[in-house]
Scaffold this motif. Structure first.
Motif, PDB file in Angstrom:
ATOM      1  N   ILE A   1      -8.421 -12.433  13.900  1.00 21.22           N
ATOM      2  CA  ILE A   1      -7.487 -13.474  14.322  1.00 21.22           C
ATOM      3  C   ILE A   1      -7.063 -13.215  15.766  1.00 21.22           C
ATOM      4  N   ASN A   2      -7.391 -14.143  16.685  1.00 26.89           N
ATOM      5  CA  ASN A   2      -7.059 -14.010  18.097  1.00 26.89           C
ATOM      6  C   ASN A   2      -5.703 -14.649  18.387  1.00 26.89           C
ATOM      7  N   ILE A   3      -4.815 -13.896  19.042  1.00 27.43           N
ATOM      8  CA  ILE A   3      -3.471 -14.378  19.368  1.00 27.43           C
ATOM      9  C   ILE A   3      -3.148 -14.002  20.815  1.00 27.43           C
ATOM     10  N   PRO A   4      -2.063 -14.560  21.398  1.00 23.31           N
ATOM     11  CA  PRO A   4      -1.639 -14.128  22.741  1.00 23.31           C
ATOM     12  C   PRO A   4      -1.138 -12.683  22.706  1.00 23.31           C
ATOM     13  N   PHE A   5      -1.006 -12.086  23.877  1.00 27.74           N
ATOM     14  CA  PHE A   5      -0.450 -10.750  24.010  1.00 27.74           C
ATOM     15  C   PHE A   5       0.998 -10.769  23.523  1.00 27.74           C
ATOM     16  N   VAL A   6       1.337  -9.911  22.567  1.00 26.67           N
ATOM     17  CA  VAL A   6       2.652 -10.002  21.923  1.00 26.67           C
ATOM     18  C   VAL A   6       3.799  -9.643  22.866  1.00 26.67           C
ATOM     19  N   PHE A   7       3.517  -8.918  23.961  1.00 24.37           N
ATOM     20  CA  PHE A   7       4.557  -8.553  24.921  1.00 24.37           C
ATOM     21  C   PHE A   7       4.428  -9.357  26.211  1.00 24.37           C
ATOM     22  N   ASP A   8       3.911 -10.566  26.109  1.00 24.28           N
ATOM     23  CA  ASP A   8       3.686 -11.415  27.280  1.00 24.28           C
ATOM     24  C   ASP A   8       4.953 -11.616  28.099  1.00 24.28           C
ATOM     25  N   VAL A   9       6.095 -11.747  27.424  1.00 24.44           N
ATOM     26  CA  VAL A   9       7.341 -12.031  28.117  1.00 24.44           C
ATOM     27  C   VAL A   9       7.722 -10.916  29.080  1.00 24.44           C
ATOM     28  N   PHE A  10       7.272  -9.680  28.806  1.00 25.71           N
ATOM     29  CA  PHE A  10       7.629  -8.545  29.663  1.00 25.71           C
ATOM     30  C   PHE A  10       6.720  -8.419  30.880  1.00 25.71           C
ATOM     31  N   VAL A  11       5.629  -9.170  30.927  1.00 31.85           N
ATOM     32  CA  VAL A  11       4.715  -9.131  32.076  1.00 31.85           C
ATOM     33  C   VAL A  11       4.645 -10.485  32.780  1.00 31.85           C
ATOM     34  N   GLY A  12       5.634 -11.330  32.496  1.00 36.40           N
ATOM     35  CA  GLY A  12       5.700 -12.608  33.175  1.00 36.40           C
ATOM     36  C   GLY A  12       4.829 -13.692  32.581  1.00 36.40           C
ATOM     37  N   GLY A  13       4.332 -13.508  31.363  1.00 31.82           N
ATOM     38  CA  GLY A  13       3.483 -14.506  30.724  1.00 31.82           C
ATOM     39  C   GLY A  13       4.281 -15.494  29.896  1.00 31.82           C
ATOM     40  N   ASP A  14       3.597 -16.556  29.438  1.00 31.47           N
ATOM     41  CA  ASP A  14       4.261 -17.581  28.634  1.00 31.47           C
ATOM     42  C   ASP A  14       3.582 -17.760  27.279  1.00 31.47           C
ATOM     43  N   TYR A  15       2.819 -16.761  26.864  1.00 32.76           N
ATOM     44  CA  TYR A  15       2.121 -16.756  25.582  1.00 32.76           C
ATOM     45  C   TYR A  15       1.019 -17.815  25.491  1.00 32.76           C
ATOM     46  N   SER A  16       0.637 -18.409  26.614  1.00 34.11           N
ATOM     47  CA  SER A  16      -0.522 -19.294  26.607  1.00 34.11           C
ATOM     48  C   SER A  16      -1.761 -18.446  26.851  1.00 34.11           C
ATOM     49  N   GLN A  17      -2.917 -18.919  26.414  1.00 33.48           N
ATOM     50  CA  GLN A  17      -4.141 -18.146  26.603  1.00 33.48           C
ATOM     51  C   GLN A  17      -5.353 -19.061  26.602  1.00 33.48           C
ATOM     52  N   ALA A  18      -6.357 -18.660  27.383  1.00 36.39           N
ATOM     53  CA  ALA A  18      -7.659 -19.312  27.277  1.00 36.39           C
ATOM     54  C   ALA A  18      -8.268 -18.838  25.960  1.00 36.39           C
ATOM     55  N   TRP A  19      -8.773 -19.758  25.166  1.00 42.66           N
ATOM     56  CA  TRP A  19      -9.226 -19.399  23.827  1.00 42.66           C
ATOM     57  C   TRP A  19     -10.395 -18.423  23.881  1.00 42.66           C
ATOM     58  N   ARG A  20     -10.233 -17.309  23.193  1.00 42.03           N
ATOM     59  CA  ARG A  20     -11.289 -16.297  23.127  1.00 42.03           C
ATOM     60  C   ARG A  20     -11.640 -16.046  21.662  1.00 42.03           C
ATOM     61  N   HIS A  21     -12.899 -15.802  21.409  1.00 44.03           N
ATOM     62  CA  HIS A  21     -13.366 -15.571  20.044  1.00 44.03           C
ATOM     63  C   HIS A  21     -13.852 -14.123  19.934  1.00 44.03           C
ATOM     64  N   TYR A  22     -12.939 -13.255  19.526  1.00 46.37           N
ATOM     65  CA  TYR A  22     -13.272 -11.848  19.316  1.00 46.37           C
ATOM     66  C   TYR A  22     -13.027 -11.479  17.862  1.00 46.37           C
ATOM     67  N   THR A  23     -13.883 -10.612  17.330  1.00 45.26           N
ATOM     68  CA  THR A  23     -13.628  -9.922  16.067  1.00 45.26           C
ATOM     69  C   THR A  23     -13.878  -8.445  16.305  1.00 45.26           C
ATOM     70  N   LEU A  24     -12.876  -7.615  16.026  1.00 46.39           N
ATOM     71  CA  LEU A  24     -13.010  -6.166  16.188  1.00 46.39           C
ATOM     72  C   LEU A  24     -13.018  -5.501  14.819  1.00 46.39           C
ATOM     73  N   VAL A  25     -13.887  -4.504  14.681  1.00 52.66           N
ATOM     74  CA  VAL A  25     -13.964  -3.719  13.441  1.00 52.66           C
ATOM     75  C   VAL A  25     -13.746  -2.251  13.813  1.00 52.66           C
ATOM     76  N   PRO A  26     -12.484  -1.787  13.835  1.00 55.37           N
ATOM     77  CA  PRO A  26     -12.209  -0.395  14.212  1.00 55.37           C
ATOM     78  C   PRO A  26     -12.464   0.583  13.064  1.00 55.37           C
ATOM     79  N   LEU A  27     -13.113   1.682  13.390  1.00 53.19           N
ATOM     80  CA  LEU A  27     -13.306   2.813  12.476  1.00 53.19           C
ATOM     81  C   LEU A  27     -12.524   3.977  13.068  1.00 53.19           C
TER      82      LEU A  27
END
Length: 244
Positions: free
Chosen positions: A65-91
């Motif tokens: 599930i791709n979402i905006p950076f959760v701490f966007d407000v602390f780096v001057g962001g507005d939680y908008s994002q260009a849509w990206r399609h990533y799936t990560l499988v961490p081991l």
């Protein structure tokens, strides 16, 4: 006759003393009886969460599930994002060091463990294909008396290398190989016994280069959420008897 009576009277206290000593030898002391009783903890979790316990943990997750950076407000962001399609499988293999015993009031009662992890992340969906990192973190376990399940919350941060495709012309890809990781997670740990346990939860994972590739290559970053499952095994001997 008088002398014989005097002799009996003189020996009577000695006979009473010898009889009393004999009875004491045959009847065990209550203190000794109590000392032979086995230790039974008021809360069996004290044998699971204790100071300096070391565990090996193996976790695997699927974060699609791709979402905006959760701490966007602390780096001057507005939680908008260009849509990206990533799936990560961490081991994630880890060592968990329990830094203290159970403590705290009410629902906050629990303990904290320090986590050191070597993670390898497969990227089945996205411009990149792999990411390896070293992470450090802390997990707070909230432990209710004599409950096997225990909620937890954890935070991890680290750094590693990804096969960045931004410099090779891939749109919305990562701008450089050296990147940083931030992970936030929460879930439930279930203890089968003092040695083995498992955990199921949800994890947020952020990967970016902290703007180090800009202005040449944009720092797009990866922000994904999904389930994470882990298995824990105690390393070494059980809780020392001196801490019972």
């Amino acid at each position: 006759m008088i002398n014989r009576n005097h002799l009996v009277i003189a020996l009577f206290p000695a006979l009473i003393t010898m009889s009393t000593l004999s009875m004491c030898q045959e009847s065990p002391s209550p203190l000794l009886v109590g000392a032979t009783r086995t230790y039974t903890p008021v809360d069996f979790n004290t044998d699971i969460y204790y100071r300096n316990k070391l565990e090996f943990s193996q976790e695997v997750g699927v974060l699609p599930i791709n979402i905006p950076f959760v701490f966007d407000v602390f780096v001057g962001g507005d939680y908008s994002q260009a849509w990206r399609h990533y799936t990560l499988v961490p081991l994630i293999p880890s060592l968990r060091w329990h830094m203290g015993k159970l403590n705290g009031p009410g629902i906050l009662r629990g303990n904290t463990d320090l986590t050191a992890s070597l993670s390898f992340t497969v990227i089945p969906r996205g411009p990149e294909t792999r990411y390896g990192a070293f992470d450090l973190g802390v997990r707070r376990n909230f432990v209710h008396r004599n409950w096997r399940p225990a909620p937890y919350f954890e935070f991890r941060a680290g750094a590693g290398f990804i096969n960045a495709q931004g410099p090779h012309g891939a749109q919305l890809a990562q701008g450089q190989d050296f990147t940083f990781t931030l992970m936030l997670g929460s879930g439930i740990r279930y203890n089968f016994n003092p040695r083995y346990s498992m955990a199921v939860g949800a994890t947020y994972m952020h990967v970016s280069n902290l703007y180090l590739s800009e202005p040449k290559y944009i720092d797009n970053g990866i922000n994904v959420v999904g389930p994470l499952v882990g298995f824990n095994m105690r390393l070494g001997k059980p809780k020392p008897a001196t801490e019972q």
